[in-house]
Design an enzyme around this catalytic site. Sequence first.
Site, short mmCIF file in Angstrom:
data_model
loop_
_atom_site.label_atom_id
_atom_site.label_comp_id
_atom_site.label_asym_id
_atom_site.label_seq_id
_atom_site.Cartn_x
_atom_site.Cartn_y
_atom_site.Cartn_z
N SER A 23 -4.60 -2.99 4.18
CA SER A 23 -3.75 -2.04 3.62
C SER A 23 -3.47 -2.08 1.99
CB SER A 23 -2.16 -2.55 4.08
OG SER A 23 -1.35 -2.04 3.36
N HIS A 43 -6.15 1.50 5.16
CA HIS A 43 -4.83 1.70 5.68
C HIS A 43 -4.04 2.05 4.52
CE1 HIS A 43 -1.52 1.22 8.83
NE2 HIS A 43 -0.82 0.92 7.75
N ASP A 63 -0.13 3.14 3.36
CA ASP A 63 1.32 3.08 3.75
C ASP A 63 2.23 4.03 2.88
OD1 ASP A 63 1.40 0.91 5.84
OD2 ASP A 63 0.59 -0.31 4.22
N MET A 101 5.74 5.27 2.21
CA MET A 101 7.23 5.16 2.37
C MET A 101 8.08 6.06 1.44
SD MET A 101 6.94 0.87 2.07
CE MET A 101 5.54 -0.02 3.07
N HIS A 139 -0.57 5.82 7.58
CA HIS A 139 0.51 5.39 8.25
C HIS A 139 1.81 5.99 7.51
CE1 HIS A 139 3.38 1.70 9.30
NE2 HIS A 139 3.88 2.94 9.92
N MET A 142 5.59 6.35 6.99
CA MET A 142 7.02 5.84 7.27
C MET A 142 7.97 6.67 6.55
SD MET A 142 5.86 1.69 6.76
CE MET A 142 4.15 2.42 5.93
N MET A 187 4.30 -2.22 15.25
CA MET A 187 4.74 -2.77 14.03
C MET A 187 5.14 -4.29 14.35
SD MET A 187 4.27 -0.62 11.56
CE MET A 187 4.74 -1.90 10.57
N GLY A 220 8.34 -1.57 5.56
CA GLY A 220 8.94 -1.46 4.43
C GLY A 220 8.35 -2.12 3.31
N PHE A 221 7.94 -3.37 3.69
CA PHE A 221 7.24 -4.48 2.79
C PHE A 221 5.95 -4.99 3.22
CE2 PHE A 221 11.98 -3.86 2.42
CZ PHE A 221 12.10 -3.62 1.13
N GLY A 222 5.01 -5.48 2.49
CA GLY A 222 4.11 -6.26 2.70
C GLY A 222 4.39 -7.70 2.68
N GLY A 223 3.58 -8.57 3.22
CA GLY A 223 3.82 -9.93 3.12
C GLY A 223 4.85 -10.40 3.83
N ASP A 273 0.28 -4.00 12.96
CA ASP A 273 0.47 -3.78 11.51
C ASP A 273 1.70 -4.68 11.13
OD1 ASP A 273 0.75 -2.85 8.97
OD2 ASP A 273 1.31 -0.97 9.43
N GLY A 302 1.81 -8.78 8.74
CA GLY A 302 1.74 -10.25 9.03
C GLY A 302 0.57 -10.65 9.65
N GLY A 320 -2.62 -6.76 4.97
CA GLY A 320 -2.53 -6.42 3.30
C GLY A 320 -2.30 -7.64 2.77
C1 DX5 Z 1 4.75 -2.64 6.35
C2 DX5 Z 1 3.51 -1.80 6.11
C3 DX5 Z 1 2.20 -2.68 6.48
C4 DX5 Z 1 2.07 -3.82 5.49
C5 DX5 Z 1 0.85 -4.75 5.87
O1 DX5 Z 1 5.74 -1.62 6.07
O2 DX5 Z 1 3.34 -0.82 7.32
O3 DX5 Z 1 0.85 -2.04 6.80
O4 DX5 Z 1 1.60 -3.32 4.23
O5 DX5 Z 1 0.92 -5.81 5.02
P1 DX5 Z 1 0.98 -7.33 5.42
O6 DX5 Z 1 -0.36 -7.55 5.97
O7 DX5 Z 1 0.92 -7.94 4.03
O8 DX5 Z 1 2.21 -7.36 6.20
ZN ZN Z 2 1.19 0.22 7.77
#
Ligand code: DX5
Ligand code: ZN
Length: 217
Positions: free
Chosen positions: A8, A33, A35, A37, A66, A68, A137, A142-145, A175, A177, A197
Amino acid sequence: MQPIISPSVLSADFGHLQRDCEMLNKSSADWFHIDIMDGIFVPNLSFGFPVLKSIQKAARKPLDVHLMIVDPDRYLETFQQHGAWQISVHYEACTHLHRTIQRIKSLGVKAGVALNPHTPVHVLEDIIASLDLVILMSVNPGFGGQKFIDRTYAKTTKLKDMIISQQSSCLIEIDGGVNAENAGQLVAAGADALVAGNFVFSSSDPISTIAKLKTSQ
Ligand code: DX5
Ligand code: ZN
């Protein structure tokens, strides 16, 4: 079979986007990938078309987009013009999902549907035969990590059964974690593609981290 790896770009360093895209080009990653938003469907904004244009120029691999966002139909054509190879929309954001999927396909783009963690896989029973991809999902989007939700393993198995029983060629992408600890179990449950990501971009050697994910089984 080795999983498709789709890092990502959301977790890349946007001050060095070109460098990070070149790293992905060199790595064993299969897709980029992307993302997107809108601050309405999810409580965060990511990036828009100017940034996507830079990614499109730098990327030498398919763009796995992707969305969102609410009402994604408004932007499908613009994403196609910005190099989207595959576009996934959220089940929860589409009232006329079948029509949206047909529109994506009519643009010559692969079509996917993403399911939030609370949405059961059986809602796709009547559309799975038309899909190229389902994104499960494994965090709230909404957020990475964020932390991986364990329930995803059971959802993956259930979805795989549905795909096999309908003789669909649809792939399953996980997608959120994803890391070296859960990747093997996800592939064993039926995952075809893994998004990563934070795990990739926060590692000291992203190329070998991607290679490690690629050999998960
Ligand atoms: C979450 C995104 C994911 C995310 C993945 O809203 O759709 O693609 O960025 O990031 P990690 O791997 O850090 O969870
Ligand atoms: Zn994604």
